[in-house]
Enzyme design. Structure first.
Site, mmCIF file in Angstrom:
data_model
loop_
_atom_site.group_PDB
_atom_site.id
_atom_site.type_symbol
_atom_site.label_atom_id
_atom_site.label_comp_id
_atom_site.label_asym_id
_atom_site.label_seq_id
_atom_site.Cartn_x
_atom_site.Cartn_y
_atom_site.Cartn_z
ATOM 1 N N SER A 128 42.863 -53.627 -1.741
ATOM 2 C CA SER A 128 42.574 -52.616 -2.750
ATOM 3 C C SER A 128 43.894 -52.018 -3.277
ATOM 4 C CB SER A 128 41.647 -51.543 -2.173
ATOM 5 O OG SER A 128 41.051 -50.777 -3.188
ATOM 6 N N ASP A 246 32.053 -56.083 -7.812
ATOM 7 C CA ASP A 246 32.768 -54.827 -7.579
ATOM 8 C C ASP A 246 32.307 -53.757 -8.566
ATOM 9 O OD1 ASP A 246 34.585 -52.827 -6.965
ATOM 10 O OD2 ASP A 246 36.261 -54.214 -6.727
ATOM 11 N N HIS A 301 33.087 -54.558 -3.452
ATOM 12 C CA HIS A 301 34.469 -54.205 -3.147
ATOM 13 C C HIS A 301 34.740 -54.238 -1.646
ATOM 14 C CE1 HIS A 301 38.367 -52.600 -4.180
ATOM 15 N NE2 HIS A 301 38.224 -51.616 -3.298
#
Length: 327
Positions: A128, A246, A301
């Site tokens: 991330s 996501d 995600h």
């Protein structure tokens, strides 16, 4: 008012430490791997990992990543970047802090590390927001140099939305309102981590003038930093994974440096942007040499399977991959 700003930062810290609802990246789940031994195999390069928002360097999920990396490529030394002396302080630093100073600290820590400072190169894995932070490390210092950089669901072109707050969460709503009204203030840009990679096409001038982090590392201002391009072009491989479902990162295509227009709902892919065509960062050069990869990770995600991680470690971080792709 200054006291109100300080109160809201304190409130944000409280939210970050107590409410999982606003964490854009859930901490990595632990994965199981059988430890393998292969004394005759060549030793792979050390692996440096920068975790995402809300995680910490001692989290079980990250520790299992080290075990999996070693079982896939025996002999792998894994180092987790930390920005606090305790797990709690490290987690808080993913929300609060000046990214320019944080990257400088990481540059110092890696260049003086008793093991990493003596190796010819390292591999780097960013989860991330840790992905764009590792890219900043490559561009700004890169000592020891990164051989292969892999990022999962990173916000290379920033985010255009902050998190949503529950209707009855007045502390979160107070912070969110303050943040949206003061995104480009020096106070916010020097303290709130996600704001430093916020990018909205509807206020591009404000972004270019005031962004503390992203506008600089993406070389978007008129004065280009040649060192950023030189260092990024040295990568043997730059691999970017985007999560197919996501909904946490907006836009999800930021993982590929794509640009999203909220008004028209149009996505401009990297190859159609000036950043690529004029090669502000060296991405075009990497792409033309077959060193830039765009890959899909199925799911939401940071939903990482053991199979995906094993394939990534084997494909990009193994000793044979390092030898075959050497400069």
């Amino acid at each position: 008012m200054a006291w109100m700003a300080e109160f809201l930062v304190s409130a944000l810290a409280f939210i970050a430490l107590t409410s999982a609802a606003i964490i854009p990246q859930r901490p990595l789940a632990a994965v199981q791997a059988e430890r393998l031994t292969s004394p005759t195999s060549p030793t792979p390069l050390p692996l440096v990992v920068w975790h995402g928002l809300g995680d910490n360097y001692k989290a079980d999920g990250l520790r299992s990543i080290a075990s999996l990396a070693n079982s896939t490529n025996p002999g792998t030394y894994t180092y987790f970047i930390r920005l606090g002396d305790t797990p709690s302080a490290d987690r808080t630093a993913t929300f609060l802090g000046n990214l320019t100073e944080q990257v400088q600290r990481v540059c110092h820590d890696l260049s003086t590390h008793p093991i990493l400072s003596h190796v010819p190169a390292i591999n780097a894995l960013g989860f991330s927001q840790g992905g764009q932070f590792l890219r900043a490390y490559v561009q700004r210092c890169n000592s020891p140099p990164v051989h292969t950089l892999v990022t999962f669901g990173s916000q290379h072109n920033g985010i255009s939305e902050f998190q949503n707050c529950a209707d009855d969460d007045w502390v979160c709503r107070s912070w969110d309102g303050y943040l949206k009204r003061n995104t480009w203030s020096n106070f916010v840009q020097s303290r709130l981590v996600p704001a430093q990679y916020y990018r909205n096409l509807e206020d591009l001038d404000g972004y270019l003038e005031n962004s503390n982090f992203l506008a600089d590392i993406n070389n978007e201002r008129d004065a280009k930093n040649a060192t950023y391009k030189f260092n990024l072009k040295r990568l043997a491989r730059f691999v970017m994974y985007m999560f197919s479902e996501d909904t946490t990162v907006v836009p999800k295509e930021s993982a590929y440096f794509a640009e999203y227009n909220k008004t028209s709902d149009e996505v401009t892919k990297l190859q159609d942007r000036r950043l690529y065509k004029e090669d502000w960062l060296g991405l075009k050069d990497l792409d033309e040499r077959g060193r830039l990869e765009f890959r899909i990770a199925e799911g939401g995600h940071m939903q990482l399977s053991v199979e995906l991680l094993e394939d990534t470690f084997r494909r990009y971080f193994g000793a044979n991959a390092t030898r075959d792709e050497g400069e």
